[in-house]
Design a protein around this motif. Structure first.
Motif, PDB file in Angstrom:
ATOM      1  N   VAL A 279       0.840  -1.198   0.000  1.00  0.00           N
ATOM      2  CA  VAL A 279       0.000   0.000   0.000  1.00  0.00           C
ATOM      3  C   VAL A 279       0.875   1.249   0.000  1.00  0.00           C
ATOM      4  O   VAL A 279       1.906   1.288   0.687  1.00  0.00           O
ATOM      5  N   LEU A 280       0.437   2.271  -0.730  1.00  0.00           N
ATOM      6  CA  LEU A 280       1.014   3.612  -0.663  1.00  0.00           C
ATOM      7  C   LEU A 280      -0.072   4.609  -0.258  1.00  0.00           C
ATOM      8  O   LEU A 280      -1.246   4.428  -0.597  1.00  0.00           O
ATOM      9  N   MET A 281       0.340   5.670   0.431  1.00  0.00           N
ATOM     10  CA  MET A 281      -0.566   6.763   0.777  1.00  0.00           C
ATOM     11  C   MET A 281       0.079   8.073   0.355  1.00  0.00           C
ATOM     12  O   MET A 281       1.249   8.330   0.645  1.00  0.00           O
ATOM     13  N   THR A 282      -0.691   8.912  -0.363  1.00  0.00           N
ATOM     14  CA  THR A 282      -0.155  10.179  -0.837  1.00  0.00           C
ATOM     15  C   THR A 282      -0.213  11.251   0.242  1.00  0.00           C
ATOM     16  O   THR A 282      -0.883  11.105   1.271  1.00  0.00           O
ATOM     17  N   ARG A 318      -6.061  12.710   1.171  1.00  0.00           N
ATOM     18  CA  ARG A 318      -5.021  11.851   0.601  1.00  0.00           C
ATOM     19  C   ARG A 318      -5.675  10.768  -0.253  1.00  0.00           C
ATOM     20  O   ARG A 318      -6.883  10.523  -0.155  1.00  0.00           O
ATOM     21  N   ILE A 319      -4.858  10.075  -1.033  1.00  0.00           N
ATOM     22  CA  ILE A 319      -5.326   8.904  -1.766  1.00  0.00           C
ATOM     23  C   ILE A 319      -4.513   7.697  -1.328  1.00  0.00           C
ATOM     24  O   ILE A 319      -3.278   7.709  -1.380  1.00  0.00           O
ATOM     25  N   LEU A 320      -5.216   6.665  -0.886  1.00  0.00           N
ATOM     26  CA  LEU A 320      -4.602   5.372  -0.615  1.00  0.00           C
ATOM     27  C   LEU A 320      -4.662   4.556  -1.900  1.00  0.00           C
ATOM     28  O   LEU A 320      -5.691   4.515  -2.569  1.00  0.00           O
ATOM     29  N   PHE A 321      -3.547   3.902  -2.234  1.00  0.00           N
ATOM     30  CA  PHE A 321      -3.464   3.119  -3.465  1.00  0.00           C
ATOM     31  C   PHE A 321      -2.743   1.816  -3.147  1.00  0.00           C
ATOM     32  O   PHE A 321      -1.578   1.821  -2.729  1.00  0.00           O
TER      33      PHE A 321
END
Length: 478
Positions: A279-282, A318-321
């Motif tokens: 997971v990444l979080m912006t 934010r956007i979680l991707f």
């Protein structure tokens, strides 16, 4: 061999380098908690009516539902680390009504009871929202629905079938969006169409959900012991003893809510395997960045490939991707070292900017990973042991945020020993096939993962391995 949009439209390496330069290995949802109270370890000998092993969603829901059933019961939770530190604090916060990891999986396995499973799943999701309101838990619950998007032309037929099936069954709240409609909702050059499920999905803040459930449980006199890994169970005349290195709880009944971690029951040793998800979080988007992508209705999003991505917004913009890679390590162990995988994070960053090239320059602040408790039927299984004194649930396979509440009800039903609509389900009564021991497990799991990737490159066509697994009831579609 074909290519996917993520290979045809790769962003420049410099874009990825800059986006990942400031990330730290940390879980945003847990960092975002206002406070995380320290709880004592279990020491000495104690007595309870119900003891629960595991302080994640499954254990916490079970404790609260048990309290509702019996206001006077002595209830204790024993957690190896801290409340919500594992899957319950690391997931995307998607709460889906489905109890079977999607309707297609349920239809393939239990066609005669899928309508009941759909109804119970929606009832469970409704009850989850009602419980959070009743207990005053601010988990950032948003009943915003979810978009499932097509990024390849062959996937549009899947969306058509999905929407047509829902309409034939009279299921409301399932909308088929064409390219213009989905672009008006979320602007990505990769989106060719979508299905919008308006009723059957919600979003939560995973960390606040775990913390809120724990607070509500303690306010209702449930004892929670942290940093107390359970070493074994012992059957007694009264029931069962749960034993740690420094303490023991003697109880009439026990619940095992250990998720991906090794079961305390030998019968379940091969029932789940840990598959790692990344997971990444912006950073928070600016007003201009927000305007560039739209997405004003805040729906959860995913794509419909076999190796799919999931993404959503946080309350602070934010956007979680996450998703795509699903990595199994030989031996089926859970190790902190497996959480750092640079190639997976770089792949996610590349796919993110393919979906949203207008956000180039945005940076990621957090990266993390976690192990998913995968079982061979891709949704939770249930059972009892020790003459009905111990109940367990595991195998949620990445779709357990809402289903853990249902699992709590099932396990309490099983311990009560009184037949209910839930316990009469074949889905509840049947166990999945176990995974084989190594090296067969690693060979089979990684061959399946490779085959799913190939299917995404061949317009969804499934090879001999996948077709064989489908025929055996072991197939998986996202």
């Amino acid at each position: 061999m074909g290519t996917t949009v993520f290979e045809r439209r790769r962003p420049a390496a410099s874009v990825l380098d800059r986006s990942l330069a400031a990330t730290r290995r940390s879980i945003f949802w847990l960092d975002d908690l206002p406070d995380r109270p320290a709880r004592p370890p279990l020491t000495g000998d104690r007595v309870a009516d119900l003891v629960i092993v595991g302080g994640g969603y499954t254990g916490l829901w079970t404790a609260l539902l048990a309290r509702r059933r019996d206001p006077d019961a002595r209830i204790a939770i024993v957690e190896a680390r801290t409340v919500g530190w594992a899957a319950s604090g690391r997931n995307g916060g998607f709460c889906e009504a489905s109890l079977t990891h999607g309707r297609d999986n349920g239809v393939a396995r239990w066609p005669e009871e899928i309508d009941t499973l759909d109804r119970l799943g929606m009832r469970n999701l409704d009850a989850m929202g009602a419980d959070l309101a009743e207990w005053g838990i601010d988990a950032e619950w948003e009943r915003v629905g979810a978009l499932s998007v097509a990024t390849e032309p062959h996937q549009l037929a899947w969306l058509d079938e999905w929407a047509q099936d829902a309409a034939a069954r009279g299921e409301g709240g399932v909308l088929r969006l064409d390219a213009a409609q989905v672009q008006a909702s979320v602007a990505s050059p990769t989106y060719l169409g979508a299905v919008f499920e308006t009723r059957s999905n919600a979003l939560v803040h995973p960390g606040k959900l775990a913390a809120g459930l724990a607070r509500a449980a303690e306010e209702r006199s449930v004892e929670i012991f942290e940093r107390s890994p359970v070493r074994r169970l012992e059957t007694t005349a009264r029931g069962v003893d749960v034993i740690t290195e420094t303490g023991r709880i003697s109880a009439g009944r026990a619940v095992l809510a250990t998720n991906v971690f090794p079961s305390l029951l030998k019968r379940n040793a091969l029932m789940t395997v840990p598959v790692y998800d990344y997971v990444l979080m912006t950073e928070p988007l600016t007003a201009a960045q927000r305007s560039a992508i739209g997405w004003h209705e805040r729906q959860g999003l995913s794509d419909v490939a076999n190796q799919f991505h999931y993404f959503r917004q946080s309350a602070d913009g934010r956007i979680l991707f996450g998703g795509y890679d699903a990595v199994y390590h030989y031996g089926g162990r859970v190790r902190a070292a497996y959480e750092e995988r640079a190639e997976s994070f770089r792949t996610l960053a590349s796919h993110f900017f393919t979906m949203f090239p207008q956000l180039e320059g945005l940076q990621f602040t957090h990266r993390w990973a976690g192990a998913i408790d995968t079982c061979s039927r891709f949704c939770a299984f249930f059972g009892t042991a020790r003459a009905g004194r111990v109940a367990y649930a595991a195998g949620f396979t990445g779709l357990g945020v809402a289903a853990t509440r249902f699992a709590g009800e099932v396990m309490l039903d099983l311990l009560d020993g009184v037949p209910t609509e839930r316990t009469s389900l074949r889905m509840v009564r049947e166990r999945p096939l176990p995974f084989p021991p190594e090296p067969a497990a690693a060979i089979g799991i990684n061959a399946t993962r490779w085959s799913l990737d190939r299917a995404d490159h061949q317009e969804g066509r499934r090879n001999v391995l996948l077709r064989t697994l489908d025929a055996l009831g072991l197939g998986f579609e996202s």
